[in-house]
Design a protein around this motif. Structure first.
Motif, short mmCIF file in Angstrom:
data_model
loop_
_atom_site.label_atom_id
_atom_site.label_comp_id
_atom_site.label_asym_id
_atom_site.label_seq_id
_atom_site.Cartn_x
_atom_site.Cartn_y
_atom_site.Cartn_z
N THR A 41 0.82 -1.21 0.00
CA THR A 41 0.00 0.00 0.00
C THR A 41 0.86 1.26 0.00
N VAL A 44 2.16 2.54 -3.36
CA VAL A 44 1.09 3.12 -4.18
C VAL A 44 0.94 4.60 -3.83
N LEU A 48 1.82 7.71 -6.29
CA LEU A 48 0.80 8.71 -6.58
C LEU A 48 1.35 10.12 -6.33
N ALA A 67 9.85 3.35 -3.30
CA ALA A 67 8.66 2.53 -3.55
C ALA A 67 9.07 1.10 -3.92
#
Length: 166
Positions: A41, A44, A48, A67
C-alpha cells in the motif's frame, strides 16, 4: 531459467521443518500477510505523490526507488507466506537481491535528499516573505498614487496653459 528459479523439489517448505501448531501457522501467515499488504500500500501512495507532485520533490527518482524498496520488503513477507507451503528459494533470492540493491540505493541517496530538502524555506519564512512583499506592494501603490496625482497636476497645468493661450 524461470523453471529453475521456481523449482521447489530441491528444497523443503517451512511447514516440513519443525512442529507447527494450527494457531502458530495462522498467526504467522496472518502477520506476514498483513505486513505484505501494508508494504504494498505504501508504494502506491508514494508513486501517486511522485506522479502528481514530481516537480516539487527534491529527488523524484528517489521516490520510485523507495517505492521499489518498500514493495520488495512486502514481497519478502509474501515469500514467507509462500515458503510455508512451497519452497522456491531461488526465486526468493531474486527478491532479496532486489531488496538489497534498492535498500542500498535508498540508504546512500536519502541523506543527500534530506539535506537538500532541509534548505527549503519553512512555512514561517514563506509568511515573512509574503508579508514583506505585501508591504513593498503597498508602498509602491502609494508611490504610484502620488505619481498619478503629480501627472494629473501636470496635465492640468498644461491644459491651463493652453487655454490661456500661452
Amino acid at each position: 531459467m524461470l523453471t529453475w528459479l521456481l523449482d521447489t523439489v530441491s528444497f523443503a517448505s517451512r511447514s516440513e521443518c519443525g512442529e507447527w501448531s494450527n494457531a502458530h501457522i495462522l498467526i504467522d501467515q496472518l502477520a506476514n500477510g498483513v505486513i505484505a499488504v501494508a508494504y504494498f500500500t505504501i508504494p502506491v501512495a508514494l508513486l501517486l505523490l511522485w506522479r502528481r507532485r514530481r516537480h516539487f520533490l527534491p529527488s523524484p527518482w528517489l521516490f520510485v526507488v523507495i517505492a521499489v524498496f518498500i514493495a520488495s520488503c512486502g514481497t519478502g513477507h509474501l515469500c514467507d507466506v509462500i515458503s510455508f507451503w512451497a519452497a522456491p528459494y531461488r526465486a526468493f533470492t531474486v527478491v532479496h537481491v532486489v531488496t538489497a540493491v534498492s535498500s542500498a540505493v535508498v540508504a546512500v541517496s536519502l541523506p543527500f535528499a534530506v539535506r537538500r530538502a532541509l534548505t527549503w524555506p519553512t512555512p514561517r519564512q514563506y509568511e515573512v516573505a509574503i508579508e514583506t512583499l505585501d508591504n513593498e506592494l503597498k508602498l509602491e501603490r502609494e508611490r504610484f498614487g502620488e505619481l498619478e496625482e503629480q501627472l494629473d497636476e501636470l496635465r492640468q497645468t498644461v491644459e491651463n496653459t493652453r487655454s490661456r493661450g500661452e
